[in-house]
Design an enzyme around this catalytic site. Structure first.
Site, PDB file in Angstrom:
ATOM      1  N   HIS A  23       0.855  -1.191   0.000  1.00  0.00           N
ATOM      2  CA  HIS A  23       0.000   0.000   0.000  1.00  0.00           C
ATOM      3  C   HIS A  23       0.894   1.246   0.000  1.00  0.00           C
ATOM      4  O   HIS A  23       0.760   2.120   0.854  1.00  0.00           O
ATOM      5  CB  HIS A  23      -0.944   0.020   1.201  1.00  0.00           C
ATOM      6  N   HIS A  79     -11.155  -8.993  -7.033  1.00  0.00           N
ATOM      7  CA  HIS A  79     -10.856  -7.697  -6.428  1.00  0.00           C
ATOM      8  C   HIS A  79      -9.982  -6.919  -7.408  1.00  0.00           C
ATOM      9  O   HIS A  79      -9.083  -7.482  -8.024  1.00  0.00           O
ATOM     10  CB  HIS A  79     -10.126  -7.940  -5.103  1.00  0.00           C
ATOM     11  N   GLU A  81      -7.970  -4.236  -6.802  1.00  0.00           N
ATOM     12  CA  GLU A  81      -6.755  -3.591  -6.321  1.00  0.00           C
ATOM     13  C   GLU A  81      -5.549  -4.108  -7.111  1.00  0.00           C
ATOM     14  O   GLU A  81      -5.497  -5.271  -7.507  1.00  0.00           O
ATOM     15  CB  GLU A  81      -6.593  -3.854  -4.827  1.00  0.00           C
ATOM     16  N   ASP A  83      -2.575  -5.136  -6.669  1.00  0.00           N
ATOM     17  CA  ASP A  83      -1.812  -6.339  -6.326  1.00  0.00           C
ATOM     18  C   ASP A  83      -2.518  -7.612  -6.772  1.00  0.00           C
ATOM     19  O   ASP A  83      -1.891  -8.675  -6.832  1.00  0.00           O
ATOM     20  CB  ASP A  83      -1.520  -6.384  -4.829  1.00  0.00           C
ATOM     21  N   HIS A 145     -11.756  -5.877   1.494  1.00  0.00           N
ATOM     22  CA  HIS A 145     -11.860  -4.606   2.192  1.00  0.00           C
ATOM     23  C   HIS A 145     -12.154  -3.440   1.247  1.00  0.00           C
ATOM     24  O   HIS A 145     -11.991  -2.268   1.622  1.00  0.00           O
ATOM     25  CB  HIS A 145     -10.586  -4.324   2.992  1.00  0.00           C
ATOM     26  N   ASP A 164      -8.778 -11.197  -0.140  1.00  0.00           N
ATOM     27  CA  ASP A 164      -7.957 -10.677   0.959  1.00  0.00           C
ATOM     28  C   ASP A 164      -8.347 -11.273   2.306  1.00  0.00           C
ATOM     29  O   ASP A 164      -7.516 -11.312   3.225  1.00  0.00           O
ATOM     30  CB  ASP A 164      -8.077  -9.147   1.022  1.00  0.00           C
ATOM     31  N   TYR A 192      -2.287  -8.404   9.826  1.00  0.00           N
ATOM     32  CA  TYR A 192      -3.094  -8.124   8.636  1.00  0.00           C
ATOM     33  C   TYR A 192      -4.497  -7.693   9.040  1.00  0.00           C
ATOM     34  O   TYR A 192      -5.032  -6.698   8.534  1.00  0.00           O
ATOM     35  CB  TYR A 192      -3.133  -9.383   7.772  1.00  0.00           C
ATOM     36  N   HIS A 225      -3.171 -13.646  -0.635  1.00  0.00           N
ATOM     37  CA  HIS A 225      -1.827 -13.403  -0.120  1.00  0.00           C
ATOM     38  C   HIS A 225      -1.496 -14.460   0.925  1.00  0.00           C
ATOM     39  O   HIS A 225      -2.345 -14.820   1.751  1.00  0.00           O
ATOM     40  CB  HIS A 225      -1.709 -12.023   0.543  1.00  0.00           C
TER      41      HIS A 225
END
Length: 397
Positions: A23, A79, A81, A83, A145, A164, A192, A225
């Site tokens: 992030h 998702h 995002e 990553d 999230h 996530d 996390y 992850h």
């Protein structure tokens, strides 16, 4: 290197051994991380997730070694995002007509990131995608999230691709939870949760209950992850339910910064007083300017009480404490007590301002805090010990 999870499912992700921040610079990853992508091969072939953009080329080459790209029938974007989706632009350049399954918010987010109008297929909770003998069942998980987040469940293999949720930042050669150090694993899991999922604890609880209500058997949880949960995967689900319930241990954390060691000495005296009052209470001290901010946040998550200290500077408090207070405000901790302390020379506003910030952040501020002028003497330090004893006596196991 890819590896088989089951006869039908292959891990095609990337281990990032060198990653130390995530992030941007907001989240520390002392043990690296992984970007987990999964290829499901039945009569139809589905790719669940990709990897972070810098590894897109490696990802594509690895994927080609497992499957002819022309045989990929579906891409699942749980998702948007970066990553997770960073490999999509390169992949979709090679297979532009393949449908991309995601939520409605996923379409908005992916278009916002990559400005491409791929063959988006919007899905909702309960919708199924047949692969042949197996099906993917989609489960929307907004705010776990991001608003676009979803899970998908693979029938026949009883695998939940959880994105996530239930993940952690840990690179390891052994990609299963029973093949890594269990202490390191749980340390990364709670870090996390504390730093990323705390604001969404109510949604975590609801989503777990919703998934349980579907009555689907569960053999493995494959997050985006970290390691794959194959040994008693429900252990992390149960742990999430515990963490989502305004979690605390019998612990107090003192976070401070100091200019000429006056505030440091106050922090240490307060800690002494707490331990005197309750020897069973775990008391931890952190200098916000020197310790890792995400490690500090993890300890705040675990604690019953947070004490924040700073001397006064320019009618305010030190910048490391300002950044820390902004972090805790955003995370929205519940069921925790707090107070402020600090040394000062003449104007002395820091304690009042930090108290207001703690109150705004949702802590139960139990008093107006304690101040000491200039370098605290023996009497001032004893007052700090008494201040600490008051907290220690007020915390029950």
């Amino acid at each position: 290197m890819s590896f088989k999870i089951t006869d039908a499912v292959t891990w095609v992700g990337k281990r990032d051994w060198e990653l130390r921040h995530f992030h941007g610079q907001e989240y520390s990853t002392h043990r690296g991380s992984t970007y987990n992508a999964y290829l499901v091969q039945d009569e139809k072939t589905a790719l669940v997730e990709t990897v972070w953009g810098p590894f897109a080329g490696e990802f594509i080459e690895q994927l080609k070694s497992v499957v002819d790209l022309s045989r990929i029938d579906y891409v699942i974007a749980n998702h948007a995002e970066s990553d997770h989706s960073g490999g999509l632009p390169e992949l979709m350049r090679l297979i532009p007509e393949v449908p991309v399954y995601c939520t409605q918010n996923g379409v908005k987010s992916l278009k916002g990131h990559y400005h491409q109008d791929w063959n988006f297929q919007v899905v909702k909770t309960g919708q199924r995608l047949s692969l042949g003998a197996r099906e993917l069942i989609f489960i929307e998980a907004p705010m776990l999230h991001w608003p676009d987040t979803m899970f998908c469940y693979l029938t026949g293999e009883d695998i939940l691709f959880s994105n996530d949720a239930f993940g952690h930042h840990l690179a390891s050669e052994g990609m299963y939870n029973d093949l890594v150090d269990p202490c390191a694993l749980m340390e990364e899991c709670i870090k996390y949760y504390a730093n990323i999922l705390t604001p969404f604890s109510a949604q975590v609880k609801r989503k777990i209950e919703e998934f349980a209500g579907l009555g689907l058997p569960l053999k493995m949880i494959c997050p985006s992850h970290g390691t794959i949960w194959r040994d008693n995967p429900m252990q992390i689900v149960k742990q999430y339910l515990t963490w989502a319930g305004n979690y605390q241990e019998h612990q107090a954390v003192i976070v401070y910064d100091t200019m000429w060691n006056g505030t440091r000495r106050m922090a240490e005296a307060i800690a002494e007083g707490m331990s005197q009052a309750d020897p069973s209470l775990a008391v931890k001290l952190y200098n916000a300017a020197r310790a890792d901010k995400n490690d500090i946040i993890t300890e705040v998550f675990r604690s019953k009480v947070l004490l924040v200290g700073s001397p006064t500077i320019n009618r305010g408090y030190l910048s490391s404490i300002g950044g820390f207070l902004e972090l805790v405000r955003g995370l929205g901790f519940k069921n925790k007590k707090a107070a402020a302390f600090g040394a000062y020379g003449w104007s002395g506003e820091s304690v009042r301002l930090m108290t207001a910030q703690l109150n705004e952040a949702g802590f139960e501020v139990v008093n107006d805090g304690i101040r000491a002028m200039w370098n605290p003497d023996g009497d001032a330090l004893e007052q700090c010990r008494a201040f600490g004893r008051g907290f220690g006596q007020g915390l029950t196991v």
